[in-house]
Design a protein around this motif. Structure first.
Motif, mmCIF file in Angstrom:
data_model
loop_
_atom_site.group_PDB
_atom_site.id
_atom_site.type_symbol
_atom_site.label_atom_id
_atom_site.label_comp_id
_atom_site.label_asym_id
_atom_site.label_seq_id
_atom_site.Cartn_x
_atom_site.Cartn_y
_atom_site.Cartn_z
ATOM 1 N N SER A 109 0.828 -1.207 0.000
ATOM 2 C CA SER A 109 0.000 0.000 0.000
ATOM 3 C C SER A 109 0.859 1.252 0.000
ATOM 4 C CB SER A 109 -0.921 -0.011 1.224
ATOM 5 O OG SER A 109 -1.653 1.191 1.333
ATOM 6 N N GLN A 110 1.943 1.244 0.760
ATOM 7 C CA GLN A 110 2.847 2.396 0.808
ATOM 8 C C GLN A 110 3.480 2.661 -0.552
ATOM 9 O OE1 GLN A 110 5.491 1.183 3.946
ATOM 10 N NE2 GLN A 110 4.045 1.700 5.580
ATOM 11 N N GLN A 111 3.570 1.638 -1.373
ATOM 12 C CA GLN A 111 4.140 1.800 -2.710
ATOM 13 C C GLN A 111 3.102 2.183 -3.757
ATOM 14 O OE1 GLN A 111 7.928 -1.204 -1.926
ATOM 15 N NE2 GLN A 111 6.808 -1.378 -3.819
ATOM 16 N N GLY A 112 1.881 2.436 -3.290
ATOM 17 C CA GLY A 112 0.877 2.985 -4.181
ATOM 18 C C GLY A 112 -0.188 2.028 -4.655
ATOM 19 N N HIS A 113 -0.099 0.750 -4.318
ATOM 20 C CA HIS A 113 -1.098 -0.210 -4.756
ATOM 21 C C HIS A 113 -2.374 -0.081 -3.911
ATOM 22 C CE1 HIS A 113 1.925 -1.965 -7.313
ATOM 23 N NE2 HIS A 113 2.716 -2.203 -6.266
ATOM 24 N N GLN A 114 -3.502 -0.444 -4.489
ATOM 25 C CA GLN A 114 -4.784 -0.416 -3.799
ATOM 26 C C GLN A 114 -5.113 -1.833 -3.337
ATOM 27 O OE1 GLN A 114 -7.595 1.218 -6.562
ATOM 28 N NE2 GLN A 114 -6.750 3.287 -6.437
ATOM 29 N N LEU A 115 -5.369 -1.972 -2.037
ATOM 30 C CA LEU A 115 -5.561 -3.311 -1.484
ATOM 31 C C LEU A 115 -6.915 -3.453 -0.800
ATOM 32 C CD1 LEU A 115 -2.155 -2.775 -0.947
ATOM 33 C CD2 LEU A 115 -2.494 -5.226 -0.601
ATOM 34 N N THR A 116 -7.553 -4.579 -1.048
ATOM 35 C CA THR A 116 -8.809 -4.952 -0.393
ATOM 36 C C THR A 116 -8.585 -6.267 0.339
ATOM 37 O OG1 THR A 116 -10.248 -3.857 -1.996
ATOM 38 C CG2 THR A 116 -11.190 -5.717 -0.786
ATOM 39 N N PHE A 117 -9.052 -6.325 1.585
ATOM 40 C CA PHE A 117 -8.965 -7.572 2.344
ATOM 41 C C PHE A 117 -10.309 -8.277 2.303
ATOM 42 C CE2 PHE A 117 -9.855 -10.060 6.122
ATOM 43 C CZ PHE A 117 -8.759 -10.910 6.162
ATOM 44 N N VAL A 118 -10.260 -9.600 2.164
ATOM 45 C CA VAL A 118 -11.453 -10.436 2.255
ATOM 46 C C VAL A 118 -11.140 -11.591 3.201
ATOM 47 C CG1 VAL A 118 -13.078 -11.917 1.039
ATOM 48 C CG2 VAL A 118 -12.239 -9.846 -0.061
#
Length: 382
Positions: A27-36
């Motif tokens: 996330s710090q590197q700019g990616h968008q993350l969703t947890f399931v």
């Protein structure tokens, strides 16, 4: 930047904690993350603020396939910390998969399809891996082995003025394996021992952390306790750990690696599940559990690795029940626990031994892990 969906096996806090460590860096590197996920994994994930979304879904439930069919193709990548159902669904739908495995030595078997995933990352920690199964071979193009995957924890410039003790029980239960109040009362028994048989007045504060059900039950049973009970998010856990003079923990895998990497004196409670039993055996062999209490100190030793996974758990819980209900045993290991906590002169040696162990495993595991994922994204053109 990539849209990444992340899952972790619902087994206490270990897989979710490892996943969060990697996901936060992504996330710090700019990616968008969703947890399931669900259960203890969901408990821990929802306490982190970097996610685009946190979705509660039972990855082993009947409706999860429909969720994947409707949602997974909207993501560029799945990162699964040993959650098999999500990895299998993503592979079926053509979504690239990263299999993050801190416990490769523990499995008695893994599905053959694991060896065909886009990227497998094995954390080097303890134990020897089962031989002969293709999913455990390290020489394949899609398999990397890294050192401990832990976030760097900066220690205060000066030692904390307060002698704070952090006591950790991890998630404390795992759906389908063991449940607090049903299969075990172990963490509540330990808290009772701390209240009844151990003098912790030498510490300025004592924080006891664990899963939501455990924390709620402790607050109900001991409303006037001098200790604080809290289910901590991963970042807050690391902050409390960094400011503690000592760390008293069940012998899980991830929290000790974090404490050892941060040079925190680490003392071990008896194991609360079957993998912790084996891990404490190995910690003692590696010389990093000089302050520890083991069930085998008081009861006949178990050779769990000779058994299938389900039998390991059943055999361990059978012995743990004996350990929980014997009042003389509680008094005995309560005295042992108090002696460990009072022997602060030995703690610098604990730190030195742990530092050497982490050096042998190799540092920068998190950096190597994230770089492997970034390389996969580049190769996929994402």
């Amino acid at each position: 930047m990539a849209r990444i969906i992340a899952t972790a096996e619902n087994f206490a806090f270990g897989p979710a904690g490892k996943l969060i460590t990697v996901a936060e860096r992504l996330s710090q590197q700019g990616h968008q993350l969703t947890f399931v996920g669900y259960g203890t994994a969901f408990q821990l994930a929802r306490r982190s603020g970097f996610w685009e979304d946190v979705v509660e879904r039972d990855t082993d439930g009947e409706s999860f396939g429909r969720y994947c069919q409707n949602s997974l193709r909207g993501f560029d990548l799945l990162v699964s910390c040993v959650d098999r159902s999500s990895a299998e669904e993503a592979k079926r739908l053509g979504v690239p998969v990263v299999w993050l495995d801190p416990l490769s030595w523990w499995w008695d078997e893994l599905p053959n399809w694991v060896s065909d995933l886009d990227l497998r990352i094995t954390q080097r920690s303890i134990g020897s891996e089962p031989a002969g199964h293709p999913s455990h071979q390290h020489n394949s193009r899609n398999h990397v082995v890294v050192g401990p995957i832990v976030e760097s924890i900066p220690r205060p410039d000066t030692p904390p003025s307060a002698a704070d003790l952090l006591v950790n029980f991890g998630g404390g239960e795992a759906a389908g394996w063991y449940e607090l109040g049903k299969d075990t009362n172990y963490p509540l028994v330990v808290v009772e021992v701390l209240h009844s048989h151990v003098d912790l007045n030498r510490f300025s504060s004592v924080t006891i952390t664990g899963g939501e059900r455990f924390v709620s039950e402790c607050s109900r049973q001991w409303p006037d306790s001098p200790y604080s009970f809290d289910c901590l998010g991963h970042d807050e856990f690391l902050t409390r750990l960094a400011s503690s003079c000592a760390f008293l923990t069940v012998p899980g895998l991830e929290a000790p690696l974090e404490a050892w990497s941060a040079d925190i004196p680490t003392l071990f409670l008896p194991p609360s599940n079957s993998s912790q039993y084996v891990q404490l055996d190995e910690y003692r062999r590696q010389g990093v559990a000089g302050a520890s209490i083991h069930l085998r100190d008081h009861l006949p030793g178990l050779d769990l690795m000779r058994l299938p996974l389900r039998d390991r758990s059943a055999r361990f819980l059978e012995q743990l029940t004996r350990f929980e209900v014997d009042p003389e045993l509680r008094r005995s290991w309560g005295r042992q626990l108090e002696a460990m906590l009072n022997d602060s002169d030995s703690w610098p040696q604990l730190v030195s031994d742990a530092h050497a162990f982490i050096e042998r495993l190799g540092r920068n595991g998190l950096d190597d892990c994230v770089e492997a994922i970034e390389a996969l994204l580049r190769w996929k053109g994402i």
